[in-house]
Scaffold this motif. Structure first.
Motif, mmCIF file in Angstrom:
data_model
loop_
_atom_site.group_PDB
_atom_site.id
_atom_site.type_symbol
_atom_site.label_atom_id
_atom_site.label_comp_id
_atom_site.label_asym_id
_atom_site.label_seq_id
_atom_site.Cartn_x
_atom_site.Cartn_y
_atom_site.Cartn_z
ATOM 1 N N GLY A 1 -25.240 -6.873 26.491
ATOM 2 C CA GLY A 1 -24.598 -8.528 26.025
ATOM 3 C C GLY A 1 -24.162 -9.229 25.046
ATOM 4 O O GLY A 1 -24.119 -10.187 25.159
ATOM 5 N N ALA A 2 -23.912 -7.623 24.394
ATOM 6 C CA ALA A 2 -22.841 -8.613 22.705
ATOM 7 C C ALA A 2 -21.436 -8.598 23.196
ATOM 8 O O ALA A 2 -20.863 -8.933 22.530
ATOM 9 N N VAL A 3 -20.736 -8.036 24.021
ATOM 10 C CA VAL A 3 -19.229 -8.263 25.492
ATOM 11 C C VAL A 3 -19.408 -8.575 26.623
ATOM 12 O O VAL A 3 -19.515 -7.876 27.542
ATOM 13 N N LYS A 4 -19.780 -10.083 26.426
ATOM 14 C CA LYS A 4 -19.881 -10.714 27.879
ATOM 15 C C LYS A 4 -18.784 -11.349 28.209
ATOM 16 O O LYS A 4 -18.090 -10.734 29.784
ATOM 17 N N PHE B 1 -19.391 -2.813 33.346
ATOM 18 C CA PHE B 1 -19.943 -3.200 32.281
ATOM 19 C C PHE B 1 -20.146 -4.774 32.498
ATOM 20 O O PHE B 1 -20.968 -5.440 31.763
ATOM 21 N N GLY B 2 -20.056 -4.757 33.409
ATOM 22 C CA GLY B 2 -20.440 -6.444 33.937
ATOM 23 C C GLY B 2 -19.785 -7.364 32.426
ATOM 24 O O GLY B 2 -19.949 -8.708 32.700
ATOM 25 N N THR B 3 -18.318 -6.458 32.418
ATOM 26 C CA THR B 3 -17.835 -7.815 31.342
ATOM 27 C C THR B 3 -16.386 -8.921 32.276
ATOM 28 O O THR B 3 -15.432 -7.496 32.420
ATOM 29 N N LYS B 4 -16.226 -9.732 31.934
ATOM 30 C CA LYS B 4 -15.527 -10.171 32.401
ATOM 31 C C LYS B 4 -14.319 -10.583 31.709
ATOM 32 O O LYS B 4 -13.870 -10.886 30.707
ATOM 33 N N ILE C 1 -11.417 -0.496 24.731
ATOM 34 C CA ILE C 1 -12.962 -1.812 25.227
ATOM 35 C C ILE C 1 -13.711 -1.114 25.324
ATOM 36 O O ILE C 1 -14.860 -1.452 24.461
ATOM 37 N N LYS C 2 -14.278 0.149 25.509
ATOM 38 C CA LYS C 2 -15.336 1.271 26.452
ATOM 39 C C LYS C 2 -16.142 1.022 24.556
ATOM 40 O O LYS C 2 -17.159 1.346 25.110
ATOM 41 N N LYS C 3 -15.151 1.705 24.160
ATOM 42 C CA LYS C 3 -15.908 1.808 22.495
ATOM 43 C C LYS C 3 -16.724 0.818 22.348
ATOM 44 O O LYS C 3 -17.663 0.505 21.727
ATOM 45 N N LEU C 4 -15.998 -0.415 22.514
ATOM 46 C CA LEU C 4 -16.840 -1.554 21.717
ATOM 47 C C LEU C 4 -17.617 -2.114 23.017
ATOM 48 O O LEU C 4 -18.643 -2.803 21.398
ATOM 49 N N ILE C 5 -17.576 -1.899 23.415
ATOM 50 C CA ILE C 5 -19.260 -2.100 24.381
ATOM 51 C C ILE C 5 -20.253 -1.037 24.577
ATOM 52 O O ILE C 5 -21.190 -1.799 23.782
#
Length: 339
Positions: free
Chosen positions: A230-233, A256-259, A220-224
């Protein structure tokens, strides 16, 4: 003196502060607890794994909370295996009765079939499982490992898909993803973390060394980090063990602020886009493909081929095209914000 048991929230704080290197005394001071309470909590749930032990190392809030629940369930239990009862059961076992026949057919035996089997296999009754009618081959043991890795149901209360906004549910806002795991063949633990952006249907697959929470967190970290802020909210996933580690999820949300949102159990249709794309990927890597033999570059090429196809749902545009447009809009917003 009134004593309150540690709560799930307190155990989560203990885990986080231990990770930061705080002492038991300092953790107790911050929680308003005696240091011996913290020391005892850590010792009970962080000890080296022993035979028949359900404790794990190092201390994990999820495990500790579930262990406490299991211990409370066992409070006040009594041992039914009296010498007279064991003698009676063994008598009928020697007469070739099955444990089920003894449990239901002998009135002086007030225990269940499973209890008799458990006593046989644990050695409480001096009777070899090989002397049973089925030679013991039908016995099935249940593992509690996955249960201990999962948090309480209260953990999901503010993270279910019901808490997603209508913009996410209706695919009106960019940056909301669905996630899943695609397993490899039996000969290897290597698997794939797969992600689909809900609005554009952009598909991403990342190799993982095994199906666990740490590997998923790194994926997930790689994706973000691959895309601008803002691309992975948000990410919607199932309740598999790789997605429910409270501490790792907390780090992702805070950093990252990703919910993170969770679908309901046994409801793959709530992540329909991801399930559909995993099926498309299986056209390239059918079961039981061993993903340890597939390079990330080869995987990226297959995924890009999927993303390059025209889609009816995208008005016959490709996911790559729609995704690139959304990234351009996002970059313009970021440039205006930073100017």
């Amino acid at each position: 003196m009134l004593y309150n048991h540690l709560t799930a929230e307190e155990r989560g704080m203990i885990e986080a502060w231990l990770f930061e290197g705080l002492s038991a005394s300092e953790i107790g001071r911050r929680l308003g607890r005696h240091r011996s309470t913290i020391t005892r909590e850590i010792k009970r749930n962080s000890e080296t794994r022993r035979t028949n032990s359900i404790a794990r190392i190092p201390y994990r809030a999820t495990n500790a909370n579930n262990l406490a629940t299991l211990r409370r369930k066992n409070c006040g239990t009594t041992n039914k295996s009296t010498p007279r009862l064991l003698t009676t059961i063994q008598k009928y076992l020697n007469l070739k009765y099955s444990p089920e026949q003894i449990s239901f057919g002998v009135k002086s035996v007030p225990v269940s079939t499973n209890t008799i089997y458990n006593w046989i296999y644990s050695g409480v009754i001096n009777f070899s499982p090989k002397n049973l009618r089925t030679k013991g081959k039908r016995r099935r043991t249940r593992s509690c490992g996955n249960v201990l890795k999962r948090p309480d149901s209260s953990y999901y209360e503010d993270r279910t898909i019901h808490d997603r906004s209508e913009l996410i549910n209706n695919r009106m806002e960019f940056g909301h993803w669905e996630a899943d795991t695609v397993l490899s063949g039996r000969e290897t633990n290597v698997c794939l973390a797969t992600f689909v952006e809900r609005k554009t249907r952009q598909y991403i697959a990342i190799k993982m060394p095994k199906k666990d929470s740490r590997s998923m967190m790194l994926a997930i970290k790689k994706l973000i980090e691959k895309y601008p802020t803002g691309a992975v909210k948000s990410i919607t996933c199932d309740r598999g063990v790789e997605f429910v580690h409270q501490f790792n999820i907390g780090i992702l949300e805070d950093t990252f602020g990703t919910k993170i949102y969770y679908a309901h159990p046994y409801s793959p249709y709530e992540r329909g886009s991801n399930e559909n794309h995993n099926g498309l990927l299986r056209e390239y890597y059918p079961k039981p493909t061993a993903f340890n033999k597939i390079t990330q570059e080869h995987l990226d090429n297959s995924v890009n081929a999927i993303n390059s196809r025209p889609r009816k749902t995208l008005n016959w545009k490709s996911a790559n095209y729609r995704f690139s447009l959304e990234l351009k809009k996002l970059n313009r917003k970021l440039a205006l914000y930073n100017s």
